[in-house]
Design an enzyme around this catalytic site. Structure first.
Site, PDB file in Angstrom:
ATOM      1  N   CYS A   2       0.828  -1.210   0.000  1.00 54.54           N
ATOM      2  CA  CYS A   2       0.000   0.000   0.000  1.00 54.54           C
ATOM      3  C   CYS A   2       0.863   1.260   0.000  1.00 54.54           C
ATOM      4  CB  CYS A   2      -0.871   0.032   1.233  1.00 54.54           C
ATOM      5  SG  CYS A   2      -1.859  -1.435   1.443  1.00 54.54           S
ATOM      6  N   ARG A  27       5.206   0.068  -6.148  1.00 52.39           N
ATOM      7  CA  ARG A  27       5.179  -0.719  -4.919  1.00 52.39           C
ATOM      8  C   ARG A  27       4.258  -1.933  -5.040  1.00 52.39           C
ATOM      9  NH1 ARG A  27       6.634   2.507  -0.183  1.00 52.39           N
ATOM     10  NH2 ARG A  27       5.279   1.184   1.031  1.00 52.39           N
ATOM     11  N   TRP A  74      -2.998  -2.663  -1.442  1.00 47.96           N
ATOM     12  CA  TRP A  74      -2.592  -4.039  -1.761  1.00 47.96           C
ATOM     13  C   TRP A  74      -3.358  -4.896  -0.762  1.00 47.96           C
ATOM     14  CZ3 TRP A  74       0.127  -8.118   0.636  1.00 47.96           C
ATOM     15  CH2 TRP A  74       0.702  -9.059  -0.228  1.00 47.96           C
ATOM     16  N   ASN A 100      -1.844   2.150   5.913  1.00 49.77           N
ATOM     17  CA  ASN A 100      -0.948   1.045   5.547  1.00 49.77           C
ATOM     18  C   ASN A 100      -0.682   0.249   6.816  1.00 49.77           C
ATOM     19  OD1 ASN A 100      -0.755   2.221   3.079  1.00 49.77           O
ATOM     20  ND2 ASN A 100       1.437   2.717   3.198  1.00 49.77           N
ATOM     21  N   GLY A 101      -0.592  -1.065   6.694  1.00 48.07           N
ATOM     22  CA  GLY A 101      -0.319  -1.891   7.872  1.00 48.07           C
ATOM     23  C   GLY A 101      -1.497  -2.803   8.163  1.00 48.07           C
ATOM     24  N   GLU A 481      18.766 -17.111  -7.408  1.00 47.80           N
ATOM     25  CA  GLU A 481      18.348 -15.763  -7.793  1.00 47.80           C
ATOM     26  C   GLU A 481      17.804 -15.747  -9.233  1.00 47.80           C
ATOM     27  OE1 GLU A 481      17.638 -13.171  -6.356  1.00 47.80           O
ATOM     28  OE2 GLU A 481      17.840 -11.538  -7.775  1.00 47.80           O
ATOM     29  N   LYS A 485      14.031 -14.611 -10.254  1.00 48.01           N
ATOM     30  CA  LYS A 485      13.741 -13.543 -11.221  1.00 48.01           C
ATOM     31  C   LYS A 485      12.732 -14.040 -12.252  1.00 48.01           C
ATOM     32  CE  LYS A 485      14.860 -10.955  -9.499  1.00 48.01           C
ATOM     33  NZ  LYS A 485      15.505 -10.617  -8.307  1.00 48.01           N
ATOM     34  N   GLU A 488       9.115 -14.609 -10.722  1.00 47.83           N
ATOM     35  CA  GLU A 488       8.329 -13.458 -10.263  1.00 47.83           C
ATOM     36  C   GLU A 488       7.833 -12.578 -11.402  1.00 47.83           C
ATOM     37  OE1 GLU A 488      10.421 -11.143  -7.295  1.00 47.83           O
ATOM     38  OE2 GLU A 488      12.268 -11.210  -8.432  1.00 47.83           O
ATOM     39  N   HIS A 504      19.243 -35.828  -6.652  1.00 40.62           N
ATOM     40  CA  HIS A 504      18.476 -36.285  -5.488  1.00 40.62           C
ATOM     41  C   HIS A 504      16.991 -35.953  -5.621  1.00 40.62           C
ATOM     42  CE1 HIS A 504      22.202 -37.343  -3.482  1.00 40.62           C
ATOM     43  NE2 HIS A 504      22.690 -36.224  -3.995  1.00 40.62           N
ATOM     44  N   LYS A 603       6.731  -4.165  -3.899  1.00 38.20           N
ATOM     45  CA  LYS A 603       8.149  -3.823  -3.845  1.00 38.20           C
ATOM     46  C   LYS A 603       8.673  -3.885  -2.419  1.00 38.20           C
ATOM     47  CE  LYS A 603      12.077  -2.603  -5.472  1.00 38.20           C
ATOM     48  NZ  LYS A 603      12.824  -3.748  -6.042  1.00 38.20           N
TER      49      LYS A 603
END
Ligand code: F6R
Length: 608
Positions: A2, A27, A74, A100-101, A481, A485, A488, A504, A603
């Site tokens: 948010c 964000r 969000w 926000n929160g 990584e 990438k 996402e 394995h 973000k």
């Protein structure tokens, strides 16, 4: 996650608020809204969807008002919908609030308010706080906010306005960032400085449990329990240009291409190449303290956690100090063992990640020295750590972290050099590392020239739905990584593994439709990696290799090669990750994905 923007001053608030919301789009969000105070009313416009949608919605109606608040939501409590979007008002429409929160005791408070006759319209936890402020509001907005906040548990960054108080905007925070922009006869409030920087560079970072009243071009800051505070004014280092795409199609691509510069910025003034040493003055530790460290714990999430893993490999090999790497969300709940010689490093691009912040507080509570490696100057993590190192990478807008990762690796290399020279690293080895590090920006620029080649490979594989990323030693975290990438931004399933672990389990997946991206550099594990590639070939799998320049031999075993220049093994992740960033970017672009704002992602993850 948010985003909040607030404005109070002598200009029309609407254009400033809507432009501020656009600056916060990176964000990640699913709905947007605005409330303007005018003629004894708060006029709210909100809808699910993008800020452009809100622009269209409001294009034909008048939007007067010199005071207003705005929000990108969000979803946490309640689906993305118009009714759940912010701003929320009390049932008499006297106050409007953005939040926000998470209000943890919202259910208890909601039941209580319902019994008192309050009618709720949304499913959100935030509306409870708006209704509570409304309940206590009788002309003094600060008092009503203070009283309401004394009853809530959880985290908040809020901005509140009242219909009959057009000259007042109130903000408060606990666990969710708020920054105030101090302009000429105007004040702004936002969840991050990108919504402010076009208007002023003078900012105040509100601290936890602080409340600020913005009134007549002045501000009054107190603690939530009403003790006066004199806040410090900071100057933003970056300017509005940093928030533009600069000719690139996406922020992510711009940020990938910025890396030669951002890596240089991360090492600027921190290397004494002839002495083979690094200096990190921000750590605030003297020689003796650095010498006495006998254990390091890195705590981070996501990409920052991958950087920490590379840090573990470097520091253990070159300094002999044992290192542990912890997911922040796990660390805080598992009673970690910490003594006075343990150094805890929290790594965070945003400096606001809720889990990392909570882990920092847990470690500090246990008496650890906690240091930070952050990008966002003035962020909560940067302020709450006892010392640390800034990345100086400039704002990272693309949701997928790229330049922050390579800057984190740069700082971790410097830390290794600093600690290593006090222990195992000789003067000449120190010089070799320092010079190799200084060479990295040029080498990254060289890899970036292969963008078209990488794009062609991406074109071939863009319709594949599963990928395996494999690497060993320093390049195992890079495999993680690279897979992160890809998944996402392109929503393609990808898994990173230590190359030998493939046998394995994951080997069962390999067939012609599951390509493997293998980091096969000419280092101490090269032969082993080649054996792993052979195992993939034997099962009909396709291999895209990231290989060292000059290694023509590898072309016999793989379907595609992307060459990178040679460097020291410890620094190789700084180079090998670049093709993986570009590969993910181009696959996502071919698949038509929203690269800078992937679905469901934010973000800065400011909730646990
Ligand atoms: C991945 C990504 C996330 C972040 C993670 C931690 O591209 O961006 O995995 O790395 O949310 O964020 P910071 O570093 O801001 O604490």
């Amino acid at each position: 996650m948010c985003g909040i923007v607030g404005y109070i001053g002598n200009r029309e608030a609407y254009p400033i608020l809507i432009e501020g919301l656009s600056a916060l789009e990176y964000r990640g969000y699913d709905s947007a809204g605005i409330a303007l105070v005018d003629c004894g009313m708060v006029n709210v416009h909100k809808d699910k969807g993008k800020v452009d949608n809100l622009r269209t919605l409001t294009s034909d109606c008048p939007k007067p008002g010199f005071t207003g608040i705005a929000h990108t939501r969000w979803a946490t409590h309640g689906a993305p919908s118009t009714i759940n979007s912010h701003p929320h008002t009390d049932c008499q429409n006297r106050i409007a609030m953005v939040h926000n929160g998470i209000i943890e005791n919202y259910s208890y408070l909601k039941d209580k308010l319902i019994k008192e006759g309050v009618e709720f319209v949304s499913e959100t936890d935030s509306e409870v706080l708006a209704q509570l402020i409304g309940k206590y509001y009788s002309g003094d907005l600060v008092r009503a906010v203070r009283r309401a906040l004394s009853e809530v548990e959880g985290t908040f960054g809020i901005a509140v306005v009242a219909c009959d108080n057009p000259g007042v905007l109130v903000g408060a925070r606990r666990g969710s960032p708020l920054v105030v922009g101090v302009g000429e006869e105007e004040l702004l409030l936002a969840s991050d400085a990108s919504a402010i920087v076009r208007h002023t560079k003078k900012v105040i970072y509100l601290k936890d449990n602080n409340l600020i009243e913005l009134k007549n071009g002045e501000y009054n800051t107190t603690t939530l329990d009403n003790k006066k505070i004199k806040p410090e004014i900071h100057r933003l280092e970056w300017d509005a240009d940093a928030l533009a795409k600069g000719g690139f199609e996406h922020f992510m691509l711009k940020e990938i291409f910025e890396q030669p510069e951002t890596i240089k910025n991360a090492m600027r003034g921190r290397i004494l190449a002839d002495d083979g040493i690094a200096r990190l003055d921000g750590l605030n530790l003297v020689f003796q303290e650095l010498r006495e460290i006998n254990r390091i714990i890195f705590v981070a999430c996501g990409t920052s956690w991958h950087a920490a893993l590379v840090g573990e490999y470097m520091i253990e090999e070159l300094t002999g100090i044992p290192v542990e790497v912890e997911y922040a969300s796990e660390f805080r709940y598992r009673n970690p063992i910490i003594d006075s010689h343990t150094l805890v490093f929290v790594i965070s691009q945003s400096g606001e990640t809720a889990d990392t912040l909570a882990a920092l507080r847990e470690a500090a509570h246990k008496g650890a020295t906690v240091l930070g490696i952050c990008n966002s100057v003035g962020s909560t993590i940067a302020r709450e750590t006892q010392g640390g190192v800034y990345l100086h990478a400039g704002p990272e807008i693309g949701v997928a972290s790229t330049k922050a990762f390579t800057s984190q690796l740069t700082i971790l290399s410097l830390l290794t050099l600093l600690l290593g020279r006090m222990r195992r690293i000789s003067h000449s080895e120190g010089m070799t590392i320092a010079r190799a590090l200084q060479n990295i920006p040029k080498q990254v620029a060289k890899i970036l020239k292969q963008n078209d080649h990488i794009r062609q490979i991406a074109d071939i594989y863009a319709n594949h739905n599963n990928f395996l990323y494999l690497g060993r030693s320093y390049n195992f975290p890079v495999a993680l990584e690279g897979a992160l990438k890809l998944k996402e931004i392109s929503y393609v399933h990808a898994e990173g593994y230590p190359a030998a672990e493939m046998k394995h389990g994951p080997i069962a997946l390999i067939d012609k439709d599951m390509p493997s991206v293998v980091l096969a550099l000419k280092d101490s594990v090269y032969d082993k990696v080649i054996s792993n590639i052979q195992e993939i070939n034997a099962r009909g799998g396709k291999v895209i290799a990231i290989a060292s320049e000059g290694d023509k031999e590898i072309e016999k075993f793989v379907h595609h090669v992307i060459y990178i220049p040679k460097t020291l093994a410890m620094l190789s992740p700084l180079l090998s990750v670049i093709p993986l960033q570009l590969l993910a970017y181009h696959i996502a672009a071919f698949r038509g994905c929203e690269i800078d704002q992937p679905r469901n992602l934010a973000k800065s993850v400011t909730v646990e």
